[in-house]
Design an enzyme around this catalytic site. Sequence first.
Site, PDB file in Angstrom:
ATOM      1  N   GLY A   9       0.605  -1.435   0.095  1.00 57.17           N
ATOM      2  CA  GLY A   9       0.332   0.234   0.049  1.00 57.17           C
ATOM      3  C   GLY A   9       1.133   0.758   0.063  1.00 57.17           C
ATOM      4  O   GLY A   9       2.255   1.611  -0.417  1.00 57.17           O
ATOM      5  N   GLY A  10       0.140   2.345   0.067  1.00 54.36           N
ATOM      6  CA  GLY A  10       1.057   3.384   0.323  1.00 54.36           C
ATOM      7  C   GLY A  10       2.773   3.898   1.130  1.00 54.36           C
ATOM      8  O   GLY A  10       3.689   3.902   0.711  1.00 54.36           O
ATOM      9  N   GLU A 204      -9.050   9.287  10.253  1.00 49.75           N
ATOM     10  CA  GLU A 204      -9.884   7.961   9.598  1.00 49.75           C
ATOM     11  C   GLU A 204     -11.116   8.358   9.632  1.00 49.75           C
ATOM     12  O   GLU A 204     -11.827   8.825   9.900  1.00 49.75           O
ATOM     13  CB  GLU A 204      -9.347   6.565  10.183  1.00 49.75           C
ATOM     14  CG  GLU A 204      -7.918   5.984  10.267  1.00 49.75           C
ATOM     15  CD  GLU A 204      -7.581   5.949   9.060  1.00 49.75           C
ATOM     16  OE1 GLU A 204      -8.012   5.284   7.586  1.00 49.75           O
ATOM     17  OE2 GLU A 204      -5.944   5.510   8.601  1.00 49.75           O
ATOM     18  N   ASP A 215      -5.346   3.903  19.749  1.00 51.50           N
ATOM     19  CA  ASP A 215      -3.917   4.216  18.967  1.00 51.50           C
ATOM     20  C   ASP A 215      -2.396   4.324  20.056  1.00 51.50           C
ATOM     21  O   ASP A 215      -1.681   3.541  19.737  1.00 51.50           O
ATOM     22  CB  ASP A 215      -3.915   4.791  17.870  1.00 51.50           C
ATOM     23  CG  ASP A 215      -2.609   5.522  17.390  1.00 51.50           C
ATOM     24  OD1 ASP A 215      -2.066   4.479  16.803  1.00 51.50           O
ATOM     25  OD2 ASP A 215      -2.398   6.422  17.131  1.00 51.50           O
ATOM     26  N   LYS A 219       0.633   2.037  21.438  1.00 50.98           N
ATOM     27  CA  LYS A 219       1.868   2.409  21.249  1.00 50.98           C
ATOM     28  C   LYS A 219       2.957   2.243  22.579  1.00 50.98           C
ATOM     29  O   LYS A 219       4.032   2.330  23.563  1.00 50.98           O
ATOM     30  CB  LYS A 219       2.251   3.310  20.511  1.00 50.98           C
ATOM     31  CG  LYS A 219       1.967   4.365  19.652  1.00 50.98           C
ATOM     32  CD  LYS A 219       1.192   5.565  18.496  1.00 50.98           C
ATOM     33  CE  LYS A 219       1.029   5.247  17.467  1.00 50.98           C
ATOM     34  NZ  LYS A 219       1.194   6.815  16.777  1.00 50.98           N
ATOM     35  N   GLY A 316       2.677   9.601   8.006  1.00 48.82           N
ATOM     36  CA  GLY A 316       3.492  10.284   7.122  1.00 48.82           C
ATOM     37  C   GLY A 316       3.735   9.239   6.368  1.00 48.82           C
ATOM     38  O   GLY A 316       4.802   8.642   6.984  1.00 48.82           O
TER      39      GLY A 316
END
Length: 340
Positions: A9-10, A204, A215, A219, A316
Site C-alpha cells: 500500500g502507501g 480515519e 492507538d 504504542k 506520514g
Amino acid sequence: MKLAFIGFGGVGQSLAKLLEERPLGAEVVAISDMKKGAIYQPNGLDVKKVLEVVEEDGTLDNYPNEPGLVRGMGSIQTIEQTNSDAIVEVTYTDVRTGQPAIDHCRTAFQHQKSVVTTNKGPVALAYRDLAALAKERGVYWGFEGTVMSGTPALRLPEVTLAGNEIKEIHGILNGTTNYILTEMENGKPYQDALRQAQTLGYAEADPTSDVEGYDARYKVAILANYVMGSSLAVEDIPCEGISGLFNEDIKKARDEGKAWRLIASIYKSGEEVKAVVEPQCLDENDPLANVKGPTNAIVYECDLSGPIMLTGAGAGLIETGYALWIDLFYVKKQLGVTSI
C-alpha cells in the site's frame, strides 16, 4: 540484500520509492499484496516499473512477463519460498489481534529471515515471544515506525541514551487528537475540528481508535515492553480519549494559562511498570503543552542525562517509509555490511 514486500500500500510504495533514490544495496525480489496481486523474480524486480503499473491501474497485473517471473504467491508462500533475506511487513493488520502480521513475522523468523514492519499489533501483543524467536534464529526485527513513524522514539533510548535508567516515559503519541485539541484551542467546535482532521488525512473515516486513545494505548504497550522491559498487556492499560472534552473545558484551561493534551504515561511503581492514557490539563510551562497540531512528542526521564524530549512527525508516508529504510540499514549491519 534481497527484499520481499508483504503488503504494498502507501507505506510500502513509499519505501520502494525511497530505495530507488537511496538503494542501500537492496534488491526487491518479491511483492505479495492481497488486493494488488503478487510477483516474484529471483533475479530482482524492476521497482520503477512496479511503481508505474501500480500507479496506472492499482494492481501488479500489467507488470511485464519475463523469464523466471512467478505470479500469484500468497504471503506465507512468499516468505517461505522466495530467496529473500528480509521481509518488509506492511499489510493491513487488525491491531486487536495482530493478525496477519504476527503470523508473517513468526514465519519469517522460523525461516531465518529478518523483518522490518510498521505494524503495531505484533509488537504490542506478542513482543516477548517474537523477540525471543528472532534472537534464537539470529535475525533482526525492526519496528521503529510503530510508535512515532520516522521520529526515532525507540532507537533514541536504545542507542543514544544507553546506560541510563529510564524511570518514566510520557508524551503525546497521537497526532490526530493533538491536532483536534489545538483546533479547539483556536475556537473550533470538536466535530468541526474532527471533520477537518479527516479532510486533511489525519483521522480515519472511523476515528474511534484515535479519539478514544486506543492507538496511543498500543504504542504505550510497545514502549513499556521494549524500552522498560515490562510484560504489560494492552488490556491492562487504563485508557480514556478526548471525546469527553468540550470547548468549555478547553477555553477554561486556556484562560488559566493551561492546555489539554492526550498524554500517554509509563512509570515504575516499585518493581512494577504501570501505564495510562488520559487527557491531562498541563501547565503552560510544561513543554508538552506547547506541542501543537499533528506533531508527536515524547519525554524520557533518565537518571544520568536528565529529561530528554523528542518531537517530530508521528505519521506520514515519507516519514514511515524512512522508518523502514533505517531499520533495513540495521538489517544490513546484522548481515555484516556497514556501507550505505
